[in-house]
Design an enzyme around this catalytic site. Structure first.
Site, mmCIF file in Angstrom:
data_model
loop_
_atom_site.group_PDB
_atom_site.id
_atom_site.type_symbol
_atom_site.label_atom_id
_atom_site.label_comp_id
_atom_site.label_asym_id
_atom_site.label_seq_id
_atom_site.Cartn_x
_atom_site.Cartn_y
_atom_site.Cartn_z
ATOM 1 C CE LYS A 123 30.189 -60.733 -35.023
ATOM 2 N NZ LYS A 123 30.063 -61.031 -36.491
ATOM 3 C CG ASP A 148 30.647 -55.655 -39.314
ATOM 4 O OD1 ASP A 148 31.737 -55.980 -38.517
ATOM 5 O OD2 ASP A 148 29.790 -56.499 -39.689
ATOM 6 C CD GLN A 192 28.285 -63.159 -38.962
ATOM 7 O OE1 GLN A 192 28.125 -62.368 -37.987
ATOM 8 N NE2 GLN A 192 29.395 -63.707 -39.429
#
Ligand code: NAD
Length: 284
Positions: free
Chosen positions: A51, A118, A95
């Site tokens: 990322k 997200d 994460q």
């Protein structure tokens, strides 16, 4: 059979992202994504590294928070609080999975929905269900982009999703429903799965079991999207679909690797651009 090339399409999305990022920077808004990693999980470290790399390649600033596995929930909440308040941060990503002593739902709900790139916050999940604008989880969003790029019609089609997770199955179902497909969600308690998948024009497999979807479960001409990422004992990466035996039956199919996988990060970058564009609008 036509192979859906996620590498190619993700490169196209990233090219678009880079142009938009440079344009925003010219107007004083440098898109910025904060990524928080707690613990030393190898797969998570790899995801976070890719990322960061993708951000760099696309002119998006990335802030990395790498915290030890014994980090207290309070500490994580206070970092998110600071990032929520920081006007220069457009996206906040935690994460997953988090260590067991941390309440994942509490952490995800702490993220400002405006920065929830997200798309895991309940507000954004609710917006998706209601057909309102909001952040959509990147993997199912990537699948929709692949379908669009290959001119695959969804309206009126029978779409069957295997898997009902909050990050793939459920948002995938809502996106396809919003795109006028007739959607069936199946899961571990579903009976007669094969009867259902046999009727599908589009199948999205998101189970997490290698070679789960076999040739006898699909009809001739079906479109098969493989979201699964499974590492075999021999180190090989495979999806949830028995690709070799099934591919010739399909009209379109995604490979693993090189299908849905690369799209996820590309859509994350795109969501960050959307957030930065919203920041610019707020400033004007
Ligand atoms: P999950 O474990 O949260 O969900 C799996 C789902 O599969 C569950 O809803 C369960 O009901 C269903 N399932 C399990 N056994 C079944 C059975 N026998 N019959 C029917 N359904 C069954 O997993 P997830 O987070 O949704 O991820 C699914 C897969 O997708 C994993 O392999 C994961 O690694 C992969 N994934 C890939 C990406 C990407 O970027 N390509 C992103 C997220 C997840």
């Amino acid at each position: 059979m036509m192979l859906i090339d996620g590498k190619l399409i993700s490169a196209k999305v990233k090219d678009e992202v880079k142009i938009k990022a440079l344009n925003l920077a010219k107007q004083g808004v440098v898109p910025c994504l904060a990524v928080i990693l707690v613990g030393e999980d190898k797969a998570s470290q790899t995801y976070v590294a890719s990322k960061e790399k993708a951000c760099k390649a696309c002119e998006i600033e990335s802030l990395a928070y790498k915290l030890s596995s014994d980090t207290k929930e309070e500490k994580l909440l206070s970092i998110i609080d600071e990032l929520n308040k920081d006007e220069n941060v457009d996206g906040i990503l935690v994460q997953l999975p988090l260590p067991k002593h941390i309440d994942t739902d509490k952490i995800l709900e702490k993220i400002d929905p405006k920065k929830d790139v997200d798309g895991f916050h309940a507000i954004n999940a609710g917006k998706l269900v209601s057909g309102l604008d909001g952040f959509v989880p990147c993997t199912p969003l990537g699948v929709m982009r692949l379908l669009k790029e290959y001119d695959i019609e969804t309206s009126g089609k029978n779409a069957v999703i295997i898997g009902r997770s909050n990050i793939v199955g459920k948002p995938m179902a809502n996106l396809l429903l919003n795109a006028n497909a007739t959607v069936t969600i199946t899961h571990s308690k579903t009976k007669n799965l094969k009867e259902i998948t046999k009727n599908a024009d589009i199948i999205v497999a998101a189970i997490g079991k290698p070679h789960f979807l076999t040739a006898d479960m699909v009809s001739e001409g079906a479109i098969v999207i493989d979201v699964g990422i499974n590492r075999l004992d021999n180190g090989k990466l495979v999806g949830d679909v028995d690709f070799e035996n099934l591919k010739d039956k399909c009209s379109y199919i995604t490979p693993v690797p090189g299908g849905v996988g690369p799209m996820t990060i590309a859509m994350l970058l795109n969501n960050t651009i959307i957030s930065a564009t919203n920041r610019l609008k707020r400033q004007k």
